[in-house]
Scaffold this active site. Structure first.
Site, PDB file in Angstrom:
ATOM      1  CE  LYS A 167      -5.206  59.465  85.398  1.00 40.35           C
ATOM      2  NZ  LYS A 167      -4.397  60.631  85.020  1.00 40.35           N
ATOM      3  CD  GLU A 192      -4.138  62.383 100.900  1.00 36.22           C
ATOM      4  OE1 GLU A 192      -3.963  61.582 100.125  1.00 36.22           O
ATOM      5  OE2 GLU A 192      -3.514  63.797 100.905  1.00 36.22           O
ATOM      6  N   GLY A 221      -6.107  63.983  86.409  1.00 34.05           N
ATOM      7  CA  GLY A 221      -6.905  64.449  87.467  1.00 34.05           C
ATOM      8  C   GLY A 221      -7.550  65.741  87.407  1.00 34.05           C
ATOM      9  NE  ARG A 222      -3.499  69.721  86.085  1.00 30.26           N
ATOM     10  CZ  ARG A 222      -2.888  68.665  86.248  1.00 30.26           C
ATOM     11  NH1 ARG A 222      -2.005  67.949  86.878  1.00 30.26           N
ATOM     12  NH2 ARG A 222      -0.973  68.717  85.748  1.00 30.26           N
ATOM     13  CD  GLU A 229      -2.133  68.801  90.113  1.00 31.34           C
ATOM     14  OE1 GLU A 229      -1.762  68.298  91.390  1.00 31.34           O
ATOM     15  OE2 GLU A 229      -3.166  68.493  89.898  1.00 31.34           O
TER      16      GLU A 229
END
Ligand code: F6P
Length: 533
Positions: free
Chosen positions: A193, A199, A251-252, A337
């Site tokens: 996003k 990472e 994001g989730r 989260e």
């Protein structure tokens, strides 16, 4: 009724019923038909809990007092309910296929959503009919867990190139995944996003080097899924292979849009549309179903009852569906989260515990591992079973019968338990007597009275998966509203990221660990001394 009065009423119900054996509630023979929610094709059974009609009424009154319906409408209509980031929350717009306009700051977002969906479809078709044999999605968190879970879940529908996932910055992940792939026939999708996640960007650069060195062409074999046009163009991915989305997709919650591209390439455009239709069906149900008929609402209220009122700190997600093996991990991000917060929207402390610890694994495997603690441990773990009426292997139907029998047996065993008297009879039959009989029997007692819910569905197809994911999204949302927290930010991940950035030069040896605590200094020292020179 005020919120605190409604809360107190549920507490009264808890105090009045806590010691009861809820198996006795089935003396009312209509219980199984009453303490459940149905959609057109799914059933959530929560009759194996201590919730009775009065408790349910009190829980529904709590939802009313929290104004869940108004918050829900605010979310669907594009209001900026993510107040700490000043953002709307509109993952539902991504599956609002033939719904009306959805306005953010006065502008309808639907034309953009549908345009991107169309571009994804064209791209997926191209890849599926090209020389590409493998797709590697590089992302982490919401840019990995959703598509990875769904690709596995829908493998019977997979007729496109093989899809792989790289998430961890541990070089083991990218090395093990790329080994054996052909750089000339691999498509790499960089899913982020923000397009800044260290990472993902580290793995993306490693994959780009691997492709160049192996004779592939990153100029044509890389695509990006991101809200950041600057980030993707600086990385060198041409505009036509960038699939963008807006900051109102968390994001989730992003599997429904471009982050789902790897799934779409795997199962094709039609399958992906069926998945979106499933999510949309749950959205419509969530908006229309009243009170106890509303599956996400009731799922949330059962969760609140077990966690906030009964004090059960964890919940186990137990899909009796091997292909939902990654669902617990996906729900961990979705739930923990979203609702792992300590302050309310206004910054004040939340006076009760917030989101539970979510964990689990597919049945029947978990039965041979951690169910011992669920059945006989000292803590009560509310269990969430999932089971399909049909498997995808008609020739192996006897396997499915066993799977169903095991799933139903577990929830029955948790509720029913085994008394000392029953255990003594068993042990006497085995020849034990006296003190040894008592001792052996004690180990075979099951307290029972351990609650569970069961989600049953016809078959794990794209439409059903879409419903399941949207069900849990809305369940998390309702729990967040009742707790008064912002389910859509995630400030708790930031501190560790900042410290990791600061520690990198220390680990590399470019800076000293001065100023760090003694433990951190000693661990850095250990790693540096044991590194290959
Ligand atoms: O660090 C947590 C997080 O921000 C998640 O919320 C998100 O899903 C994940 O990192 C990946 O973020 P991005 O898609 O921006 O790379």
């Amino acid at each position: 009724m005020t919120f605190s009065d409604a809360w107190a009423d549920v507490e009264v119900r808890h105090a009045a019923t806590a010691d009861r054996k809820f198996l006795s509630l089935f003396d009312d023979t209509g219980r199984a038909d009453t303490f459940r929610c149905d959609t057109s094709d799914m059933r959530l059974d929560y009759s194996k809990t201590n919730i009775d009609a009065e408790t349910r009424d009190a829980l529904l009154a709590l939802a009313d007092a929290a104004d869940v319906a108004a918050h829900r409408d605010a979310m669907f209509s594009g209001q900026k309910i993510n107040q700490t980031e000043g953002r709307a929350v509109l993952h539902t717009a991504l599956r609002n296929l033939d719904g009306g306009p959805v306005l953010v700051d006065g502008t309808d977002v639907m034309p953009g959503v549908l345009d991107t969906l169309g571009r994804m479809g064209v791209f997926a078709d191209e890849i599926r009919s090209s020389h590409i044999t493998d797709v590697v999605n590089i992302g982490i968190g919401g840019s990995d867990l959703g598509p990875a879970m769904a690709v596995q879940a829908l493998s019977p529908y997979h007729d496109g190139p093989a899809v792989h996932f790289v998430s961890n910055v541990d070089a083991a992940d990218v090395s093990d995944t790329l080994r054996g792939l052909d750089p000339k026939t691999t498509l790499v999708i960089v899913a982020s996003k923000t397009f800044t996640t260290v990472e993902t960007m580290t793995n993306a650069r490693t994959a780009r080097a691997w492709m160049s060195e192996g004779g592939g062409d990153p100029g044509t074999q890389f695509a990006a899924l991101s809200t950041s046009e600057d980030g993707t163009s600086q990385f060198g991915i041409p505009h036509e292979r960038v699939f963008g989305f807006e900051d109102w997709v968390g994001g989730r919650y992003s599997l429904w849009g471009p982050i789902g591209l790897s799934l779409m390439i795997g199962i094709g455009r039609r399958g992906f549309m069926a998945f979106l239709r499933g999510g949309q069906a749950m959205d419509l149900h969530f908006q229309a179903a009243q009170g106890a008929e509303n599956m996400p609402l009731m799922h949330a209220l059962v969760g609140i009852w077990h966690n906030q009122f009964c004090g059960h700190a964890t919940r186990a997600v137990l899909p009796y569906d091997q292909r939902l093996g990654q669902l617990p991990a996906y729900f961990q991000q979705l739930e923990m989260e979203s609702n792992g917060k300590s302050v309310r929207m206004d910054g004040s402390d939340v006076p009760v515990h917030t989101g539970p610890v979510v964990w689990g694994a597919p049945g029947t495997n978990g039965q041979h591992a951690f169910y011992q603690l669920i059945h006989q441990g000292t803590r009560t773990i509310p269990c969430e079973f999932m089971i399909a009426a049909q498997g995808h292997e008609p020739d192996l139907e006897h396997h499915h019968h066993l799977l169903v029998a095991n799933c139903l047996a577990q929830s029955e065993a948790l509720m029913r338990g085994r008394s000392t008297d029953e255990a003594r009879v068993l042990m006497r039959e085995k020849g034990f007597e006296g003190a040894e009989l008592d001792r052996q029997a004690a180990h075979r007692v099951f307290s029972g009275n351990r609650p569970s819910v069961t989600l049953a569905y016809p078959k794990l197809d794209p439409f059903v998966l879409g419903q399941i994911i949207a069900l849990y999204e809305h369940r998390v949302f309702v729990e967040g509203v009742i707790l008064g927290i912002n389910s859509f930010d995630q400030w708790g991940v930031e501190l560790g990221k900042e410290l990791a950035t600061a520690l990198q030069p220390v680990v590399e040896g470019a800076q000293t660990a001065d100023g760090k605590d003694g433990s951190t200094q000693a661990l850095v020292d250990f790693v540096q001394r044991h590194r290959v020179p």
